[in-house]
Design a protein around this motif. Structure first.
Motif, mmCIF file in Angstrom:
data_model
loop_
_atom_site.group_PDB
_atom_site.id
_atom_site.type_symbol
_atom_site.label_atom_id
_atom_site.label_comp_id
_atom_site.label_asym_id
_atom_site.label_seq_id
_atom_site.Cartn_x
_atom_site.Cartn_y
_atom_site.Cartn_z
ATOM 1 N N ALA A 1 32.048 57.534 29.427
ATOM 2 C CA ALA A 1 31.387 57.500 28.164
ATOM 3 C C ALA A 1 31.550 59.094 27.725
ATOM 4 N N ALA A 6 34.411 52.250 29.773
ATOM 5 C CA ALA A 6 32.891 52.436 29.801
ATOM 6 C C ALA A 6 32.117 51.251 29.489
ATOM 7 N N VAL A 7 32.379 50.608 28.498
ATOM 8 C CA VAL A 7 31.461 49.397 28.311
ATOM 9 C C VAL A 7 31.869 48.172 29.402
ATOM 10 N N THR A 36 21.316 53.061 34.815
ATOM 11 C CA THR A 36 22.518 53.181 34.044
ATOM 12 C C THR A 36 23.540 53.552 35.299
ATOM 13 N N PRO A 37 24.737 52.666 35.344
ATOM 14 C CA PRO A 37 25.830 53.039 36.171
ATOM 15 C C PRO A 37 26.395 54.349 36.110
ATOM 16 N N GLY A 39 30.080 54.310 34.164
ATOM 17 C CA GLY A 39 29.969 53.992 32.717
ATOM 18 C C GLY A 39 29.742 55.354 32.082
ATOM 19 N N THR A 40 28.853 56.145 32.723
ATOM 20 C CA THR A 40 28.281 57.273 31.949
ATOM 21 C C THR A 40 29.261 58.451 32.096
ATOM 22 N N ALA A 88 32.641 48.997 32.501
ATOM 23 C CA ALA A 88 31.654 49.485 33.602
ATOM 24 C C ALA A 88 30.127 49.293 33.367
ATOM 25 N N TYR A 89 29.622 49.232 32.177
ATOM 26 C CA TYR A 89 28.292 49.289 32.010
ATOM 27 C C TYR A 89 27.885 47.822 32.233
ATOM 28 N N ALA A 90 29.036 46.585 31.695
ATOM 29 C CA ALA A 90 28.679 45.440 31.467
ATOM 30 C C ALA A 90 28.789 44.569 33.008
ATOM 31 N N GLY A 147 28.297 46.349 35.692
ATOM 32 C CA GLY A 147 27.414 47.021 36.722
ATOM 33 C C GLY A 147 28.023 48.029 37.658
#
Length: 57
Positions: A36, A13-14, A28-29, A32-33, A16-18, A20
């Motif tokens: 998480a 998840a981190v 927010t992608p 990643g959500t 994916a967030y980093a 994008g």
């Protein structure tokens, strides 16, 4: 073992967030959500099952 899986999902998840990843251009992608939330649900299920197994007197 379950904690390792949850930890791996949180790391994904981190990542994916980093990076994008996800279908959304702004904000927010989505990937990643979802990852998480899956990690939180796995941990919650683990702890609920652990407390239900506690011996009752």
């Amino acid at each position: 073992m379950r904690h390792l899986i949850s930890f791996a999902i949180f790391l994904a998840a981190v990542a994916a967030y980093a990076s994008g990843l996800g279908p959304l251009f702004f904000g927010t992608p989505l990937v990643g959500t979802v990852l998480a939330l899956a990690g939180v649900l796995f941990e919650l299920a683990f702890w609920l099952r652990l407390f239900r197994r506690a011996p009752s007197k």
